[in-house]
Structure formats: C-alpha cells, structure tokens
Design an enzyme around this catalytic site. Structure first.
Site, PDB file in Angstrom:
ATOM      1  CG  ASP A  94       3.686  -4.213  -3.475  1.00  0.00           C
ATOM      2  OD1 ASP A  94       4.288  -3.122  -3.454  1.00  0.00           O
ATOM      3  OD2 ASP A  94       2.887  -4.543  -4.364  1.00  0.00           O
ATOM      4  CD  GLU A  95       7.593  -2.938  -7.424  1.00  0.00           C
ATOM      5  OE1 GLU A  95       6.362  -2.885  -7.556  1.00  0.00           O
ATOM      6  OE2 GLU A  95       8.378  -2.208  -8.030  1.00  0.00           O
TER       7      GLU A  95
END
Length: 419
Positions: A94-95
């Site tokens: 998610d990053e």
DNA sequence: TCTGGGGTCCTATTCCTA
DNA sequence: TCTGTAGGAATAGGACCC
C-alpha cells in the site's frame, strides 16, 4: 493508501461501510494487520494483539486477511503510478515512492500529479489515498502521513489528501516531528534518546555527535543525524533484488510432540522451496527460527556448499537444524528463511552427494546413504583420497593453484573415460 | 496480558584460515 | 613445528519497517 486492507474489504463488501472493520487478529493468537478509521476511533491500531482489539471494540467486524486480493488491488494502484513515471519503488503493498522529476512537462507540477493520482485511485478503484510531495523520500513519507485522515475528539476527520513540503521549508517541517517519526527509530531507540532528553527531531539534530554515537552506535548515529538535517540521498529504486525468502507461522497451540514439530519443519521447507523455484532462485543459506512457549526465540542457520531450491534438500537441512534443540518448552512459532540467493546453477554444476542419500520427503534414507557412501569409497580407492571433492573446493583450487584440492594429473578423469 | 508475518539491515561473537 | 594474530565468513540475535 489509507487503512488499505480494511478499505479493500469494505470495497468488496459494501454492507461493511461505516462499520469498524479489523483485518487480522481472527485467531486467539494474532495481531491487527489493518483497522478502518471507524475501528481506530475505539483505539484499535495496527500490530495490536487481537485480544486487546476485541476488548476495545467488541462489536467490530474481524476478518481474516486475503493477501492475494490485496496484491491484485495493489497491482492496479501501481499501474496508475506507472502511467506517470517508470521510477516507482514499491515499499509495501500500500505504499510506494515515485520520482516524477522527468514527468513535469507531461503532467504538470509534482503537486498537480499528486492530486491527479489521488483522484484516479478514488475514481477507478474506490479507495482513499494520501500523497506527500517533497524533495527526499523520507520527507515525502512524513508528508503523506500529514495528509492522512486524523482522529479528532473521538471522530475521524478527512485529511488534506495531499501535503507538500515546499523547498526551503524542509527543516521547519521536519524538526517539529517526534523522533519516532524518523526511519530507524523504533521503541528501543526512542527510549535511548529519551534518556538523553531528546524527544523531537529538532532536539536530535542539535545533539552533540559524541552523545548520539554513545547512545546508538556509529552507524545508527550517522544515519539519524543525516535524516535529522533533512539529508536523504537515497534514490527511488524501481527494482531491488530479493535478499531472502521465508515463511513462518505461529501455531494456535504450542507444538509439543517432536514428530509434529518435524512435520511442520517439512511443511515450511516445501513452502520455501516452492517460492524459491517460482522466483527462479537458489539459496545458499537456510535459517530456522523457533519461538518457544515462553516467547524465547532462537535461530539456527546453515550455509550449504552448493546452493539449492530443491524441496528434499531444503527439508533435510531444516530438519538438521532442528536437531539438538530442546523442544520440551513447546514451540509457539517456527519459521524457515532462505538467503544468499542467486540464479540457479548451470545443469553441469556439482550436485551434493548428501542429496542423493535423501528420499523424496527430505529424510535421510539409510539404504541410499549406504550406497552413496560405498560408491564414494570405491571411487577414492581407485583414484585416490582426493579424487572426490566438493565442486566449490575444486573452484577454489583453480583460483589458488597448488592447493591440496588441486586435481592431480594421474587422477584427472578425461572426457570419454568412465567416471 | 499479549506479543503476526513478510522482510532488511546492523552488530557481536565464534570459527576458520593464512 | 608451534603459536599468536588478523581478517573474513558464518552464525546468532535484535531493531526496525509495513
């Protein structure tokens, strides 16, 4: 991404919208992997023991994670990133960091791109994202935190969505953060710095170097001092070679029977070797990790003469590492990791003779071992004690000619000869 | 009381070898 | 031949990240 795993679950099950959702921590032993903002209002946080999360928010919906689904969604998010720049460094599902220096002419300023990307993730995938814009990776990371939704007075309020650290104002922004915000400062380092009266990045920046080295050691002190002055020269690296591949599992109940522990070690070996094979890699070092019932944790590792991805070989080494451990305390967790990774050897490379002595389950087969041993003895009797040596030793001898492993003319097996 | 799973990186110690 | 030493590799443990 904001509360990524929980948000994906809500996306797939719209009836959960607005409810406290907790991913992970389904079993008796476990921790929270992700919590929706509705759950965070009750104090539920990532990495919190599931029992504690249940106490804080008993009416939350607890879900087991679906890692493959999160991977799918993550791939879609990444394809949006890659439509802006090829320089995308994934940090986690998610990053990611994006170097958009070369994309400004096409898409506008970095801030404009940040808004566009955020808008597309929301429109195309139905997920929330926060974007930080800065001249260095770790500053951009802090900026993205500043852009996230916040909890105010027991309620979640939307964040800015995009937060820009203007050039020239980096230190103003950075120095008011707590030291914990810096990369590399966890609970241990935070406590050590607190003993020196250091609580903010600004205080850390002005701490005499000697005091910092005394508290944290040379390497950490140098790294943190640079970060505290906003210096982070690390570039955005789109690809990074995998350094290790591992699997570990905490069991619902401690394993107490040795046969059960060995079976689990075999299962981990199958999983690790399969992932090595899928990745097209072989490992030279295998590390077994065991956490006992009292949470005492130890590891044992073995570096092999010949790298492998073979299931039987990995299992044999894992079981070998298990030998000699006192398992009476009960095994809470066991893990197996492969490191010193590299591409598979050429087919003509040396095979391990030990491998030939194991059956397909990875256990040493006494009959096979006896045959290997007899064959090895026969070769040595006929051609000399040094006629059968590890390939790695032979390689070394080529580099240092004259070593004791060097092939001797009378013992060299010529092409066409029986070997 | 409770403490996951996937990793990376660093440090200290031990062992081996030149 | 024996011993001390230095350097590197292997090993074990821990901090940290998401």
């Amino acid at each position: 991404m904001d509360a990524f795993f929980a948000s994906v679950e809500v996306l797939d099950r719209p009836e959960l919208a607005g409810k406290p959702v907790v991913v992970g921590g389904v079993g008796r032993r476990g921790v929270v992997a992700s919590a929706s903002y509705e759950a965070r209002v009750f104090g539920v946080r990532s990495a919190m023991p599931s029992t504690q999360a249940r106490r804080l928010c008993p009416h939350a919906v607890f879900l087991a994670g679906r890692y493959e689904r999160y991977q799918q969604v993550s791939a879609k998010v990444h394809s949006i990133f890659e439509s802006y720049t090829p320089l995308v460094e994934g940090v986690a599902l998610d990053e990611a960091f994006l170097d958009v220096t070369g994309s400004v002419r096409l898409f506008g300023s970095a801030e404009q791109m940040a808004w566009q990307i955020r808008h597309r993730i929301c429109q195309e995938l139905g997920l929330g994202a926060s974007v930080g814009v800065a001249g260095a990776k770790f500053l951009a990371k802090l900026a993205s935190e500043a852009a996230k939704p916040r909890l105010v007075g027991g309620a979640a309020v939307p964040g800015a969505g995009v937060f820009v650290v203007p050039e020239g104002q980096e230190l103003d922004f950075l120095h008011r953060h707590p030291v914990r915000a810096l990369w590399g400062v966890g609970s241990v380092t935070e406590t050590r710095l607190a003993r020196l009266g250091v609580h903010t990045v600004g205080q850390l920046a002005h701490l005499p170097r000697q005091a910092l080295v005394g508290a944290l050691g040379e390497s950490a002190a140098t790294g943190l001092a640079s970060l505290a002055w906003g210096q982070d020269p690390s570039p955005v690296r789109p690809t990074r070679p995998t350094k290790s591949i591992g699997h570990e599992q905490t069991y619902p109940e401690d394993l107490r029977r040795p046969a059960e522990v060995r079976a689990e070690a075999g299962r981990l070996a199958i999983a690790v070797s399969w992932r090595l094979q899928k990745a097209g890699l072989e490992a030279q070092t295998l590390t077994l990790k065991v956490r006992f019932g009292d949470f005492r944790t130890l590891s044992r590792s073995k570096t092999l003469p010949v790298p492998t991805a073979d299931q039987a070989e990995v299992a044999r080494v894992a079981l070998g590492l298990l030998e000699g451990l006192d398992l009476r305390m009960g095994v809470r967790l066991m893990g197996l990791a492969a490191s010193k990774l590299g591409p598979p050897r050429a087919p003509l490379d040396q095979l391990s003779l030990d491998l030939q002595a194991t059956n397909p389950s990875g256990l040493v087969d006494p009959q096979r071992r006896a045959r290997v041993s007899a064959a090895s003895r026969a070769v040595k009797e006929r051609f000399g004690a040094e006629s059968l040596v590890p390939g790695a030793a032979l390689e070394a001898s080529r580099r240092h000619s004259g070593s004791r492993w060097g092939p001797q003319p009378s013992q060299r097996v010529l092409p066409g000869e029986d070997s």
